[in-house]
Design a protein around this motif. Structure first.
Motif, PDB file in Angstrom:
ATOM      1  N   LEU A 196      72.640  48.643 -47.449  1.00  0.00           N
ATOM      2  CA  LEU A 196      71.476  48.496 -48.313  1.00  0.00           C
ATOM      3  C   LEU A 196      70.183  48.599 -47.509  1.00  0.00           C
ATOM      4  N   ASN A 197      70.142  47.975 -46.341  1.00  0.00           N
ATOM      5  CA  ASN A 197      68.956  48.050 -45.494  1.00  0.00           C
ATOM      6  C   ASN A 197      68.721  49.464 -44.968  1.00  0.00           C
ATOM      7  N   ALA A 198      69.771  50.268 -44.869  1.00  0.00           N
ATOM      8  CA  ALA A 198      69.627  51.652 -44.423  1.00  0.00           C
ATOM      9  C   ALA A 198      69.043  52.539 -45.516  1.00  0.00           C
ATOM     10  N   SER A 199      68.983  52.031 -46.737  1.00  0.00           N
ATOM     11  CA  SER A 199      68.466  52.827 -47.853  1.00  0.00           C
ATOM     12  C   SER A 199      67.022  53.249 -47.654  1.00  0.00           C
ATOM     13  N   THR A 200      66.242  52.461 -46.938  1.00  0.00           N
ATOM     14  CA  THR A 200      64.860  52.871 -46.665  1.00  0.00           C
ATOM     15  C   THR A 200      64.841  54.166 -45.871  1.00  0.00           C
ATOM     16  N   CYS A 201      65.793  54.323 -44.961  1.00  0.00           N
ATOM     17  CA  CYS A 201      65.875  55.576 -44.201  1.00  0.00           C
ATOM     18  C   CYS A 201      66.330  56.728 -45.085  1.00  0.00           C
ATOM     19  N   ARG A 202      67.255  56.470 -45.997  1.00  0.00           N
ATOM     20  CA  ARG A 202      67.686  57.527 -46.915  1.00  0.00           C
ATOM     21  C   ARG A 202      66.499  58.048 -47.711  1.00  0.00           C
ATOM     22  N   ILE A 203      65.675  57.147 -48.203  1.00  0.00           N
ATOM     23  CA  ILE A 203      64.500  57.547 -48.984  1.00  0.00           C
ATOM     24  C   ILE A 203      63.522  58.317 -48.111  1.00  0.00           C
ATOM     25  N   GLU A 204      63.275  57.820 -46.899  1.00  0.00           N
ATOM     26  CA  GLU A 204      62.321  58.490 -46.009  1.00  0.00           C
ATOM     27  C   GLU A 204      62.814  59.881 -45.610  1.00  0.00           C
ATOM     28  N   VAL A 205      64.088  60.027 -45.304  1.00  0.00           N
ATOM     29  CA  VAL A 205      64.642  61.333 -44.953  1.00  0.00           C
ATOM     30  C   VAL A 205      64.560  62.278 -46.150  1.00  0.00           C
ATOM     31  N   THR A 206      64.899  61.791 -47.338  1.00  0.00           N
ATOM     32  CA  THR A 206      64.838  62.621 -48.543  1.00  0.00           C
ATOM     33  C   THR A 206      63.423  63.138 -48.777  1.00  0.00           C
ATOM     34  N   GLU A 207      62.430  62.276 -48.640  1.00  0.00           N
ATOM     35  CA  GLU A 207      61.037  62.697 -48.811  1.00  0.00           C
ATOM     36  C   GLU A 207      60.636  63.709 -47.747  1.00  0.00           C
ATOM     37  N   PHE A 208      61.046  63.481 -46.500  1.00  0.00           N
ATOM     38  CA  PHE A 208      60.719  64.408 -45.420  1.00  0.00           C
ATOM     39  C   PHE A 208      61.300  65.788 -45.709  1.00  0.00           C
ATOM     40  N   VAL A 209      62.565  65.826 -46.125  1.00  0.00           N
ATOM     41  CA  VAL A 209      63.228  67.097 -46.410  1.00  0.00           C
ATOM     42  C   VAL A 209      62.526  67.840 -47.532  1.00  0.00           C
ATOM     43  N   GLN A 210      62.112  67.133 -48.570  1.00  0.00           N
ATOM     44  CA  GLN A 210      61.425  67.775 -49.686  1.00  0.00           C
ATOM     45  C   GLN A 210      60.116  68.414 -49.246  1.00  0.00           C
TER      46      GLN A 210
END
Length: 113
Positions: A12-26
């Motif tokens: 769950l705490n890693a979810s912030t990285c998932r969101i940040e990576v997703t935004e970066f990729v977009q």
């Protein structure tokens, strides 16, 4: 059961990285090693007592190292790997070490944030 609950908290705490990576990729496409290590979610001094570190590598692969969860054999890792097509993250695969204490949801693909 307790170890799996703590590992769920790590994921769950890693979810912030998932969101940040997703935004970066977009915005930029798949991150290079230098770009990935520059993301804000990389953290070696996480306030959560179950997390030793969070690191993002090339192509947005997020590795979270736990601490204090598994007293037999040291730290466990959770690896979140994005599926990237053009400038879009179409999903994430969750895996890592010590599959016995990873929740079932982390042993299969997880939806994009």
């Amino acid at each position: 059961y307790t170890k799996r609950a703590k590992m769920s908290e790590v994921i769950l705490n890693a979810s912030t990285c998932r969101i940040e990576v997703t935004e970066f990729v977009q915005l930029n496409g798949s991150p290079t090693t230098a770009q990935a290590t520059g993301l804000a979610c990389n953290d070696n001094s996480h306030p959560n007592p179950n997390i030793a570190s969070i690191a993002v590598a090339e192509a947005g692969v997020v590795t979270v190292t736990s601490t204090g969860i598994d007293d037999v054999g040291g730290a466990a890792t959770v690896v979140l790997t994005p599926s990237i097509t053009a400038n879009d993250v179409t999903g994430w695969t969750c895996g890592g070490s010590k599959l016995g204490i990873l929740p079932a949801s982390c042993q299969t693909a997880v939806p994009s944030p």
